[in-house]
Design a protein around this motif. Structure first.
Motif, PDB file in Angstrom:
ATOM      1  N   ARG A 175      49.355  40.990  42.582  1.00  0.00           N
ATOM      2  CA  ARG A 175      47.519  42.287  42.068  1.00  0.00           C
ATOM      3  C   ARG A 175      47.824  43.826  41.900  1.00  0.00           C
ATOM      4  NH1 ARG A 175      47.340  41.321  47.986  1.00  0.00           N
ATOM      5  NH2 ARG A 175      46.959  43.350  49.381  1.00  0.00           N
ATOM      6  N   SER A 176      46.809  44.209  40.866  1.00  0.00           N
ATOM      7  CA  SER A 176      47.408  45.976  41.084  1.00  0.00           C
ATOM      8  C   SER A 176      46.318  46.589  41.639  1.00  0.00           C
ATOM      9  CB  SER A 176      46.636  46.054  39.258  1.00  0.00           C
ATOM     10  OG  SER A 176      45.194  45.891  38.980  1.00  0.00           O
ATOM     11  N   SER A 177      45.787  47.906  41.972  1.00  0.00           N
ATOM     12  CA  SER A 177      44.928  49.017  42.266  1.00  0.00           C
ATOM     13  C   SER A 177      43.307  48.650  41.313  1.00  0.00           C
ATOM     14  CB  SER A 177      45.168  49.863  42.702  1.00  0.00           C
ATOM     15  OG  SER A 177      45.262  50.845  41.268  1.00  0.00           O
ATOM     16  N   LEU A 178      42.365  49.233  42.805  1.00  0.00           N
ATOM     17  CA  LEU A 178      40.905  49.372  42.316  1.00  0.00           C
ATOM     18  C   LEU A 178      40.657  50.684  41.486  1.00  0.00           C
ATOM     19  CD1 LEU A 178      37.899  48.388  42.826  1.00  0.00           C
ATOM     20  CD2 LEU A 178      38.256  50.340  44.815  1.00  0.00           C
ATOM     21  N   GLY A 179      41.717  51.356  41.312  1.00  0.00           N
ATOM     22  CA  GLY A 179      41.813  52.668  40.251  1.00  0.00           C
ATOM     23  C   GLY A 179      41.962  52.052  38.803  1.00  0.00           C
ATOM     24  N   LEU A 180      42.533  50.867  38.907  1.00  0.00           N
ATOM     25  CA  LEU A 180      43.149  51.047  37.246  1.00  0.00           C
ATOM     26  C   LEU A 180      41.808  49.825  36.619  1.00  0.00           C
ATOM     27  CD1 LEU A 180      47.063  49.919  37.852  1.00  0.00           C
ATOM     28  CD2 LEU A 180      45.920  52.398  36.848  1.00  0.00           C
ATOM     29  N   GLN A 181      41.030  49.582  37.361  1.00  0.00           N
ATOM     30  CA  GLN A 181      39.746  48.233  37.029  1.00  0.00           C
ATOM     31  C   GLN A 181      39.153  48.872  35.543  1.00  0.00           C
ATOM     32  OE1 GLN A 181      41.076  45.418  37.465  1.00  0.00           O
ATOM     33  NE2 GLN A 181      43.037  46.336  38.426  1.00  0.00           N
ATOM     34  N   THR A 182      39.255  48.513  34.525  1.00  0.00           N
ATOM     35  CA  THR A 182      38.353  48.471  33.697  1.00  0.00           C
ATOM     36  C   THR A 182      37.894  48.082  32.405  1.00  0.00           C
ATOM     37  OG1 THR A 182      40.370  49.225  31.861  1.00  0.00           O
ATOM     38  CG2 THR A 182      39.473  50.671  32.953  1.00  0.00           C
ATOM     39  N   ILE A 183      36.273  47.695  32.378  1.00  0.00           N
ATOM     40  CA  ILE A 183      35.797  46.405  31.711  1.00  0.00           C
ATOM     41  C   ILE A 183      35.000  47.034  30.725  1.00  0.00           C
ATOM     42  CG2 ILE A 183      34.071  44.913  32.085  1.00  0.00           C
ATOM     43  CD1 ILE A 183      34.161  44.242  34.700  1.00  0.00           C
ATOM     44  N   ASP A 184      35.947  46.859  29.466  1.00  0.00           N
ATOM     45  CA  ASP A 184      35.120  47.253  28.012  1.00  0.00           C
ATOM     46  C   ASP A 184      34.385  47.002  27.327  1.00  0.00           C
ATOM     47  OD1 ASP A 184      37.288  49.635  28.840  1.00  0.00           O
ATOM     48  OD2 ASP A 184      38.833  48.279  28.038  1.00  0.00           O
ATOM     49  N   THR A 185      33.261  46.664  27.738  1.00  0.00           N
ATOM     50  CA  THR A 185      32.323  45.387  27.255  1.00  0.00           C
ATOM     51  C   THR A 185      30.747  46.850  27.427  1.00  0.00           C
ATOM     52  OG1 THR A 185      31.556  43.628  26.952  1.00  0.00           O
ATOM     53  CG2 THR A 185      31.942  43.795  29.217  1.00  0.00           C
ATOM     54  N   THR A 186      29.457  46.404  26.676  1.00  0.00           N
ATOM     55  CA  THR A 186      28.837  46.563  26.701  1.00  0.00           C
ATOM     56  C   THR A 186      27.995  45.774  27.809  1.00  0.00           C
ATOM     57  OG1 THR A 186      28.436  47.584  25.217  1.00  0.00           O
ATOM     58  CG2 THR A 186      26.445  47.446  25.721  1.00  0.00           C
ATOM     59  N   LEU A 187      26.877  46.082  28.867  1.00  0.00           N
ATOM     60  CA  LEU A 187      26.279  44.444  29.903  1.00  0.00           C
ATOM     61  C   LEU A 187      25.592  44.369  28.074  1.00  0.00           C
ATOM     62  CD1 LEU A 187      26.825  46.575  33.322  1.00  0.00           C
ATOM     63  CD2 LEU A 187      28.247  45.315  31.794  1.00  0.00           C
TER      64      LEU A 187
END
Length: 464
Positions: A260-272
Motif C-alpha cells: 500500500r501507499s499512504s493516506l496523504g497521497l490519496q486523491t479522487i479526481d472527480t465531481t460527486l
C-alpha cells in the motif's frame, strides 16, 4: 389404410389451425415496470436534472492509487463470492435452455423384440419386432410455455444482476478496507511520534525537577502520560493486522501483508455527481436484481392462470412392425399415426386455485421488496452525499483546532519552564487534546474517502 392416414392428417392440420386462431386469446399478460418506482425526491433535498453520474465512471479511473487498483483487480479475478455468483449464472442459463426446448416437440426412438413359446401342438414360437419413433408436442395455446421461458430468463438476468451486485460491493469493500488500513498506518505513525516526544518530555521534566522548577509529581505524571499513549500502539497494530487479513480474504488469498501507499497521497479526481434517481433502475445491480425477481414472479402468475384452461397435446408415431426380422423393413410393415387431445381440468381439489393464489402472493411480496430496495438505495445515496459534506466541513474546522492546540502545547511548556503561572496539568491537558485532534483529523479524511466510495457503490458503480 390410406383413408385412415389421410383422416388423421386432416385432424392434425385442423388442430394446428385451431391452435393458431386461439393464440390471439392468450391469458398471459405482458410485464409492465411499476410506475413511480424512483421519484425525483428520492435523494432528500438533492433534486437534480443533471444526468452526469459518478457510477458511470469505471473503477480503474475512479481510483488514482495504483496499489488500490491492483488490489481491486485481484479481487475481481479471485474473490470466492464472485465465483459463487458465476456458478449461479451457469445454473440459471441451463434452466433457460431447458425452458426453450419445452416449446418444441419431443422425439424418442424405440426398438423392441418379443418371443413367445406356445405348446408344440399349436404354433411353436411366435416372434414380434418393432422399430419406431414417437413424438409429442404441447401446443402453447395460452402462453404457459412461453411464460415459463420468460420466468426462467428473468431468473438468469437476476443471477447476472446478483453477480454485478457482488462485484459492486466487492470493489467498495476493498477500497474501504484499503483506506481504513492507510488511516491506521497514519494513526500509528502519529502515535509513535507522540511517544518519542513524550520520552523527551520526561527527560525535560527530570531536568526541571533538578532545577526546582517542578515537583516529583510532574515527573511521574509525564511518565504516565507517555505510557498512556504507548499502550495504544499494540491495539493499533492488531487492527492493522486484522484489516490486512480481512482484505486478503476479499482478494481470495491467505492472510498476508498488503502492499500500500499512504493516506496523504490519496486523491479522487472527480465531481460527486449523483445523477437523477431514475438512473438507479439501470445502474444499481441490486435494484435490477429485485426487479428481475418481480418479473419472474409476474410470469409465474401467468403460468398459474393457464392451468384453468384446456391443454392441447399432439402425439405421433411412425415405424416398422413385423413378425419376422427379415420382413421388418418391407412397405407392408410400415405404420404411422397422429393423435390430438384436449385436456380440460374439472375437479382438481383446488390445486389450480392454490397455485394461482400462491403465485399472486409472491408477486405482491416481490413488488414490495422491489420498492423497498429502491428506497434503501435512495437512503444510501443521501447518506453518502451528506457524509462527504460533513467530513469536508469538519476538515476545515479540524485544521484550525490543531493549529491552536499546537500553539497551546508550545505556550504551556514555555510557561511551565519560565513562569509559575501554570503547572504540568495544563501541559498534559493540551497535549492530550492535540493528539485526539490529530487522530480525529485522520478519521475526517477517512470519512471523506469512504463517503466517495459509498456514493459510488450506492449509485451502482463498480461493475462496468
Amino acid at each position: 389404410m390410406k383413408r385412415i392416414v389421410s383422416g388423421r392428417k386432416i385432424m392434425f392440420v385442423s388442430s394446428i389451425i385451431v391452435c393458431t386462431i386461439i393464440q390471439s386469446c392468450k391469458v398471459a399478460k405482458p410485464y409492465v415496470q411499476p410506475a413511480g418506482a424512483a421519484g425525483a425526491d428520492l435523494y432528500r433535498k438533492a433534486v437534480s436534472t443533471d444526468t452526469n453520474n459518478i457510477a458511470d465512471i469505471p473503477w480503474q479511473k475512479l481510483f488514482s492509487d495504483t496499489s488500490l487498483r491492483s488490489l481491486v483487480q485481484q479481487g475481481i479475478s479471485n474473490n470466492l463470492d464472485l465465483s459463487i455468483a458465476i456458478a449461479r449464472i451457469k445454473a440459471a442459463a441451463a434452466n433457460v435452455r431447458q425452458s426453450s426446448m419445452a416449446l418444441y416437440p419431443s422425439l424418442n426412438a424405440n426398438a423392441a423384440a418379443a418371443f413367445q413359446r406356445v405348446p408344440a401342438t399349436q404354433f411353436g414360437t411366435q416372434e414380434a419386432y418393432q422399430l419406431y419413433a414417437n413424438s409429442s408436442w404441447e401446443a402453447d395455446i395460452w402462453g404457459k410455455l412461453s411464460s415459463a421461458k420468460k420466468a426462467a430468463l428473468s431468473s438468469l438476468l437476476q443471477s447476472e444482476a446478483y453477480r454485478k451486485a457482488v462485484q459492486t460491493q466487492l470493489v467498495s469493500d476493498i477500497a474501504t478496507s484499503y483506506y481504513s488500513l492507510l488511516a491506521l498506518d497514519a494513526q500509528l505513525k502519529i502515535t509513535e511520534q507522540t511517544v518519542e516526544n513524550r520520552k523527551q518530555e520526561v527527560e525535560t521534566m527530570k531536568a526541571l525537577k533538578e532545577a526546582d522548577v517542578v515537583t516529583g509529581a510532574a515527573v511521574v505524571q509525564s511518565e504516565a502520560n507517555r505510557y498512556s499513549v504507548e499502550i495504544t500502539i499494540p491495539d493499533l497494530k492488531q487492527n492493522i493486522r486484522e484489516t490486512e487479513n480481512n482484505l486478503s480474504i476479499l482478494l481470495g488469498k491467505n492472510p498476508d501483508t498488503i502492499s500500500r501507499s499512504s493516506l496523504g497521497l490519496q486523491t479522487i479526481d472527480t465531481t460527486l455527481a449523483a445523477g437523477v434517481p431514475l438512473q438507479l433502475l439501470a445502474n444499481r445491480p441490486d435494484v435490477q436484481q429485485a426487479e428481475y425477481q418481480l418479473r419472474n414472479s409476474f410470469e409465474l402468475v401467468n403460468v398459474a392462470r393457464t392451468y384453468f384452461y384446456p391443454s392441447l397435446n399432439i402425439t405421433a408415431a411412425a415405424g416398422f412392425s413385423g413378425t419376422a426380422l427379415s420382413k421388418l423393413f418391407l412397405p407392408a410393415s410400415f405404420f404411422a399415426n397422429i393423435a390430438g387431445g384436449l385436456l380440460q381440468p374439472v375437479l382438481d381439489k383446488g390445486v389450480n386455485r392454490q397455485r394461482l393464489a400462491v403465485a399472486q402472493a409472491r408477486q405482491e411480496e416481490y413488488l414490495a421488496s422491489f420498492r423497498k430496495t429502491i428506497l434503501v438505495a435512495g437512503q444510501e445515496v443521501s447518506n453518502a452525499l451528506y457524509s462527504y459534506q460533513s467530513a469536508s466541513d469538519k476538515q476545515s474546522l479540524r485544521l484550525q483546532q490543531i493549529t491552536n492546540l499546537e500553539k497551546s502545547v508550545e505556550y504551556t511548556k514555555l510557561l511551565l519552564q519560565y513562569s509559575s503561572a501554570t503547572n504540568y496539568t495544563d501541559v498534559l491537558t493540551s497535549e492530550q487534546s492535540l493528539l485526539a485532534a490529530q487522530l480525529g483529523g485522520i478519521n475526517d479524511r477517512l470519512q471523506q474517502l469512504t463517503a466517495v466510495v459509498n456514493l459510488y457503490r450506492s449509485l451502482g458503480g463498480g461493475w462496468k
